[in-house]
Structures are given as C-alpha cells and as structure tokens.
Design a protein around this motif. Structure first.
Motif, PDB file in Angstrom:
ATOM      1  N   ASP A 130      24.364  56.720  65.001  1.00 28.95           N
ATOM      2  CA  ASP A 130      23.599  55.473  64.743  1.00 28.95           C
ATOM      3  C   ASP A 130      24.188  54.532  63.860  1.00 28.95           C
ATOM      4  O   ASP A 130      24.801  55.295  62.722  1.00 28.95           O
ATOM      5  N   LEU A 131      24.814  53.635  63.949  1.00 28.76           N
ATOM      6  CA  LEU A 131      25.980  52.804  63.385  1.00 28.76           C
ATOM      7  C   LEU A 131      25.459  51.322  63.285  1.00 28.76           C
ATOM      8  O   LEU A 131      25.004  50.772  64.126  1.00 28.76           O
ATOM      9  N   THR A 132      25.968  50.753  62.279  1.00 33.28           N
ATOM     10  CA  THR A 132      25.903  49.244  62.030  1.00 33.28           C
ATOM     11  C   THR A 132      27.323  48.894  61.709  1.00 33.28           C
ATOM     12  O   THR A 132      28.016  49.345  61.103  1.00 33.28           O
ATOM     13  N   VAL A 133      27.463  47.556  62.175  1.00 33.41           N
ATOM     14  CA  VAL A 133      28.764  46.790  62.161  1.00 33.41           C
ATOM     15  C   VAL A 133      28.876  45.578  61.282  1.00 33.41           C
ATOM     16  O   VAL A 133      27.920  44.730  61.678  1.00 33.41           O
ATOM     17  N   LEU A 134      29.346  45.405  59.931  1.00 30.99           N
ATOM     18  CA  LEU A 134      29.245  44.473  59.027  1.00 30.99           C
ATOM     19  C   LEU A 134      30.035  43.354  59.055  1.00 30.99           C
ATOM     20  O   LEU A 134      31.285  43.978  58.887  1.00 30.99           O
ATOM     21  N   ASP A 135      29.842  42.322  59.057  1.00 30.38           N
ATOM     22  CA  ASP A 135      30.848  41.205  59.288  1.00 30.38           C
ATOM     23  C   ASP A 135      30.921  40.784  57.680  1.00 30.38           C
ATOM     24  O   ASP A 135      29.851  40.193  57.207  1.00 30.38           O
ATOM     25  N   LEU A 136      31.960  41.101  57.005  1.00 25.94           N
ATOM     26  CA  LEU A 136      32.042  40.895  55.551  1.00 25.94           C
ATOM     27  C   LEU A 136      32.300  39.493  55.102  1.00 25.94           C
ATOM     28  O   LEU A 136      32.349  39.325  54.106  1.00 25.94           O
ATOM     29  N   GLY A 137      32.374  38.693  56.112  1.00 23.57           N
ATOM     30  CA  GLY A 137      32.621  37.216  55.952  1.00 23.57           C
ATOM     31  C   GLY A 137      31.552  36.250  56.665  1.00 23.57           C
ATOM     32  O   GLY A 137      32.042  35.659  57.436  1.00 23.57           O
ATOM     33  N   SER A 138      30.307  36.571  56.607  1.00 25.54           N
ATOM     34  CA  SER A 138      29.484  36.006  57.474  1.00 25.54           C
ATOM     35  C   SER A 138      28.772  34.441  57.170  1.00 25.54           C
ATOM     36  O   SER A 138      28.427  33.940  58.104  1.00 25.54           O
ATOM     37  N   THR A 139      29.351  33.904  55.998  1.00 23.42           N
ATOM     38  CA  THR A 139      28.801  32.713  55.729  1.00 23.42           C
ATOM     39  C   THR A 139      30.076  32.324  54.971  1.00 23.42           C
ATOM     40  O   THR A 139      30.908  32.904  54.450  1.00 23.42           O
ATOM     41  N   PRO A 140      30.191  30.905  54.603  1.00 22.99           N
ATOM     42  CA  PRO A 140      31.282  30.184  54.048  1.00 22.99           C
ATOM     43  C   PRO A 140      31.342  30.854  52.419  1.00 22.99           C
ATOM     44  O   PRO A 140      32.188  30.868  51.963  1.00 22.99           O
ATOM     45  N   LEU A 141      29.947  31.004  52.001  1.00 24.11           N
ATOM     46  CA  LEU A 141      29.924  31.309  50.327  1.00 24.11           C
ATOM     47  C   LEU A 141      30.458  32.871  50.354  1.00 24.11           C
ATOM     48  O   LEU A 141      31.179  33.222  49.340  1.00 24.11           O
ATOM     49  N   ILE A 142      30.206  33.522  51.125  1.00 22.33           N
ATOM     50  CA  ILE A 142      30.510  35.003  51.299  1.00 22.33           C
ATOM     51  C   ILE A 142      32.026  34.887  51.625  1.00 22.33           C
ATOM     52  O   ILE A 142      32.718  35.929  50.849  1.00 22.33           O
ATOM     53  N   ARG A 143      32.563  34.191  52.564  1.00 21.11           N
ATOM     54  CA  ARG A 143      34.007  34.408  52.824  1.00 21.11           C
ATOM     55  C   ARG A 143      34.797  33.939  51.300  1.00 21.11           C
ATOM     56  O   ARG A 143      35.966  34.478  51.172  1.00 21.11           O
ATOM     57  N   ASN A 144      34.262  32.850  50.817  1.00 17.32           N
ATOM     58  CA  ASN A 144      35.059  32.358  49.451  1.00 17.32           C
ATOM     59  C   ASN A 144      34.660  33.442  48.410  1.00 17.32           C
ATOM     60  O   ASN A 144      35.588  33.676  47.813  1.00 17.32           O
ATOM     61  N   ARG A 145      33.670  34.041  48.261  1.00 11.93           N
ATOM     62  CA  ARG A 145      33.616  35.297  46.881  1.00 11.93           C
ATOM     63  C   ARG A 145      34.399  36.435  47.539  1.00 11.93           C
ATOM     64  O   ARG A 145      35.046  36.955  46.497  1.00 11.93           O
ATOM     65  N   MET A 146      34.657  36.821  48.669  1.00 12.06           N
ATOM     66  CA  MET A 146      35.278  37.861  49.137  1.00 12.06           C
ATOM     67  C   MET A 146      36.851  37.587  48.911  1.00 12.06           C
ATOM     68  O   MET A 146      37.590  38.644  48.759  1.00 12.06           O
ATOM     69  N   LYS A 147      37.192  36.490  48.804  1.00 18.71           N
ATOM     70  CA  LYS A 147      38.573  36.292  48.251  1.00 18.71           C
ATOM     71  C   LYS A 147      39.217  36.753  46.776  1.00 18.71           C
ATOM     72  O   LYS A 147      40.017  37.236  46.785  1.00 18.71           O
ATOM     73  N   SER A 148      37.825  36.836  46.173  1.00 16.94           N
ATOM     74  CA  SER A 148      38.355  37.386  44.656  1.00 16.94           C
ATOM     75  C   SER A 148      37.722  38.727  44.635  1.00 16.94           C
ATOM     76  O   SER A 148      37.830  39.551  43.679  1.00 16.94           O
ATOM     77  N   ALA A 149      37.205  39.406  45.679  1.00 15.99           N
ATOM     78  CA  ALA A 149      36.821  40.750  45.634  1.00 15.99           C
ATOM     79  C   ALA A 149      37.818  41.800  46.062  1.00 15.99           C
ATOM     80  O   ALA A 149      38.182  41.751  47.269  1.00 15.99           O
ATOM     81  N   GLU A 150      38.345  42.271  45.185  1.00 12.10           N
ATOM     82  CA  GLU A 150      39.677  42.962  45.491  1.00 12.10           C
ATOM     83  C   GLU A 150      39.511  44.616  45.909  1.00 12.10           C
ATOM     84  O   GLU A 150      39.857  44.928  46.921  1.00 12.10           O
ATOM     85  N   SER A 151      38.341  45.075  45.144  1.00  8.72           N
ATOM     86  CA  SER A 151      38.133  46.616  45.417  1.00  8.72           C
ATOM     87  C   SER A 151      36.927  46.390  46.473  1.00  8.72           C
ATOM     88  O   SER A 151      36.091  45.540  46.685  1.00  8.72           O
ATOM     89  N   LEU A 152      36.874  47.534  47.197  1.00 13.87           N
ATOM     90  CA  LEU A 152      35.784  47.987  48.295  1.00 13.87           C
ATOM     91  C   LEU A 152      34.447  47.652  47.515  1.00 13.87           C
ATOM     92  O   LEU A 152      33.479  47.172  47.823  1.00 13.87           O
ATOM     93  N   ARG A 153      34.488  48.524  46.330  1.00  8.15           N
ATOM     94  CA  ARG A 153      33.091  48.244  45.488  1.00  8.15           C
ATOM     95  C   ARG A 153      32.586  46.901  45.298  1.00  8.15           C
ATOM     96  O   ARG A 153      31.764  46.543  45.460  1.00  8.15           O
TER      97      ARG A 153
END
Ligand code: GUN
Ligand code: ZN
Length: 430
Positions: A377-400
C-alpha cells in the motif's frame, strides 16, 4: 519475478517513532527500487539486480512512501462536509442525522462509498477506520466498494438506540444481531476488517453498550470504535446520562469497551485520569484536527497524551473534518499544537499519518512501512506539484524541511499515484 511490479524513485519509510528512536526511525533511499510480488513488498534497495524482462515504473525524483492511514472517518458524511455554523450536537441534528437517513437505500450507499474511497485514494490514503450508518446495507455497500479497490479497510454499522431520528435507531438486541451477522459476512474476508461501532454514549442505552462490550470480548480480531470527549456540551450530557461513571471514558471502561483494538475519536477534553486509563488499557485515541477546528471542539493535547503513552492516530473525521487531505490533516495538527506551545516536527507528523496510525490500528506489522513483507500500500508524492511548492523546495535542503513544506503547502495535486495491495488504484496522469 517476471510478474513483479517494480517502482523506482526516492523512497521514504519509517521503522519506528522518530520522537523516540530519532534518525534511526527513518529509512531513505535516494535512488530506491521497490519490488512488489503477490501484493507484498518483496525487495527494496538502491542496487537491486533485476532481470531485463522486468518492467519498471520510474517515478524519478518523486517520493515513494507508505499509503496514509486515516484513523477516523464517516463515509456517509461525504455530502455533509463543509456544513456551516454549528457545533457538535447541533451539527449532528441539523446536518448529519438527516443525511444518514438516506443510507437505507443501497444505491445511495454504494455511490457514496465509491466516491469516498476514490477521494481517499486520490489523496494518498490506503487504509481507514470508517463509520457506516446504522443500516446494515450501508456496511455491505462500503465493503463491496473497498473490495473492488483492493483496500485494507476497517468499518462497521453504527449502533444507536436513542436520541436520534426513528429511522436511524436500532435496539440493543437488533444492533447486536446485525453487528454479529456483519462480522460473519465481512470480517477477514479479503482485506476487510470489522469494527463494532456504538456512535457515542449519548445515542446508546446502557444495555446497548453492555451488549457491544460482550460482542467485542467474544469477537477475535474485531475492532471497537466510538467517540469520546469531543465537545463540552456533549461531556455535560454524558455526565447527566451516566451519573455513576467517574468520567466520560469510564462509561466505556465499565462496559468493557477499552483495549488495544478500541479506537476513540477526539479525547480533546480528557482529564489526567482519563489519559492514564487510555494509556493503561492501550486504547487508541484518534486526533482529528481539521474537525476539531471546523466544529469548534477544542485544542487536542497531542504532546501530553503521547508522553503519557496513549496510542495515537490521525484522522480526517470527514464530514465533521473539512478535508480528505493528509497534508491538511497534518497541517491542522501542527497548528493546534502551536497554539499549545509545541511545534510538532514534520517527521513526527508523517509518522503519525502512516506507521503511527497503522500501529494504533493494530496493523503496524502489515501496513504503514515500505519494507519487505509489508502489504504494498504505497503512495507516490510529487514534491513539486505547484509553482509555489517548487519555489519553496529550492530552499528546502533537508528531507525534514522538504516534508514540512509539503505538509503546509501540498494538496491532492501532490499525489502522483496510489497503490493498494500492489495494484495501481490512482494515477494522476491517467
Ligand atoms: N460524535 C457522535 N457522532 C459524531 C460524528 O458523526 N462526528 C463527530 N465529529 N462527532 C460525533
Ligand atoms: Zn467522527
């Protein structure tokens, strides 16, 4: 192996509780491969050697993780979600009971079950503990639709013999007999599991609660689910109805309704004595944060109950809850804890929404992890699903920090795919 399903991507799994075991609780593979055979995970790693004939689904830099687990929801309330302006008791009588009356019709129950389960899958949930209505056909409808989607689900017929409209009432004996027949029909059939479901103390007579306790005691592996200590007016009503009980939870304790397979929604206003009783009996408490905010019920004491050793789960509580999303649910849990002066770490929240809830549902040896021998039972997450999230992820260095950004910003657009028992049941790009 030639009939295996093979997925590649980044893989995240919990082995334990990060608030207890720290970093050791988390496994992470940057270029992971997950092999699924006969519905179970048969291998996982970075450098697996696979025959050339095997077909691989490559999810690139998406995150493969265990399907989310919803510890408390009401499928017949899918039409009740987003009902304005009432607190618990008025919300039940104004919106919920009139809607639940419609579920004596099997066609309505089938349609609502299908919609509810598809919405769950689309949000990455693969297991839930679900309330049907008091009509046995509502349970048949739900388990039939769950079976069609190969989902591991816990559900049961609501028991209610007072303080509700006539068309929703059973009696102590008919509720018992109907529950027994449904256990015989559904519990352990395929991936279905049964929960004896007295709605809450105000709508069950002492005789009904007593019979529910007898059935629980005599039904190996069957669950018990109910509500407790959600709203201050509800608590005062319970005090009037059960003057001999020491507390709300004590009403259930006296009827033999606590234990490791017992799951109670809310527990917001618990006394220290009730917290101790829940911990000692291993009774699960399901925190339903969007519901607690939406119905205005109160601020759950997550840290206090966890520290006391109470088994905790997270729930959407749809339709008192305002969202099907695990992200919205984790976000609301974070915000409620903030108001109590505690910042819950993102890994604690992800754990609570997967393995933590699975354990509290006594399923931690089957689901909630991406690990060999576990049900796929698995789910697959797109960690860049919107422009805002893609932008925020650029500065998210740790998995946390990446997980935290998802909790706060993501919604169902982040769910790329969901697998139930190894079968692809939701695919965003169908
Ligand atoms: N207490 C008794 N029934 C319900 C219900 O359907 N939803 C919620 N949130 N609380 C309840
Ligand atoms: Zn509920």
């Amino acid at each position: 192996m030639s009939r295996a399903t093979v997925l590649t991507g980044r893989v995240l799994s919990f082995n334990g509780d990060p608030s207890v075991d720290g970093a050791q609780a988390i496994s992470f593979w940057e270029r992971g491969t997950v092999v699924i055979e006969d519905g179970l995970i048969s291998a996982i790693g970075e450098d697996l050697s696979l025959p050339d004939t095997v077909q691989i689904t490559d999810y690139g830099d998406h995150l493969i993780c265990a399907g989310f687990v919803d510890g408390h929801a009401h499928y017949p309330q899918i039409n009740v979600i987003a009902s304005y302006g009432a607190q618990l008791l008025e919300w039940l009588s104004t919106y919920t009971f009139p809607e639940e009356l419609r579920f004596s019709d099997p066609a309505i129950a089938r349609a609502a079950s299908g919609l509810f389960l598809d919405e769950h899958l689309k949000n990455g949930f693969t297991t839930a503990a679900v309330y049907c209505t008091s009509h046995p056909v509502s349970v048949d409808a739900f388990f039939t639709e769950a079976s069609e989607r190969n989902l591991r689900m816990i559900a049961g017929k609501v028991l209610m013999d007072r303080h509700a409209p006539e068309g929703l009432l059973d009696s102590a004996q008919s509720g018992y007999d109907q529950s027994q027949a449904l256990i015989d029909r559904w519990h352990g059939r395929g991936r279905n599991l049964y929960a004896i479901t007295p709605r809450f103390a105000p709508t069950s007579s002492p005789a009904q609660l007593e019979l529910a306790g007898a059935l629980f005691k005599n039904s190996e592996g069957v669950y018990l689910q109910s509500h407790v200590s959600e709203n201050v007016d509800e608590i005062a009503w319970v005090r009037d109805l059960f003057p001999d009980a020491k507390s709300y939870l004590d009403v259930y304790a006296k009827m033999g309704l606590l234990g490791s397979r017992a799951l109670y929604g809310h527990g917001i206003h618990f006394s220290d004595e009730e917290i101790r009783m829940a911990a000692e009996t291993g009774t699960g408490i399901v925190h339903c944060p969007t519901s607690n905010l939406f119905i205005g019920s109160g601020l759950f004491q997550y840290q206090k109950l966890r520290a006391a050793g109470v088994p905790l789960a997270l729930g959407t509580d749809v339709g008192g809850g305002s969202s099907f999303s695990p992200f919205a649910t984790m976000k609301a849990a974070y915000e409620i804890s903030q108001l109590r002066g505690v910042s819950l770490p993102p890994e604690d929240l992800f754990y609570a929404a997967s393995l933590g809830s699975a354990k509290t549902l006594s399923l931690g040896d089957r689901i909630g992890r991406v690990a060999v021998g576990y049900e796929a039972d698995l789910t697959v997450l797109d960690l860049g699903s919107t422009p805002l999230i893609r932008n925020r992820m650029k500065s998210a260095e740790s998995l946390r920090d990446q997980l935290f950004a998802q909790i706060i910003l993501a919604d169902d657009r982040a769910i790329r795919a969901t697998y139930a028992g190894g079968d692809l049941m939701y695919n965003r790009r169908k």
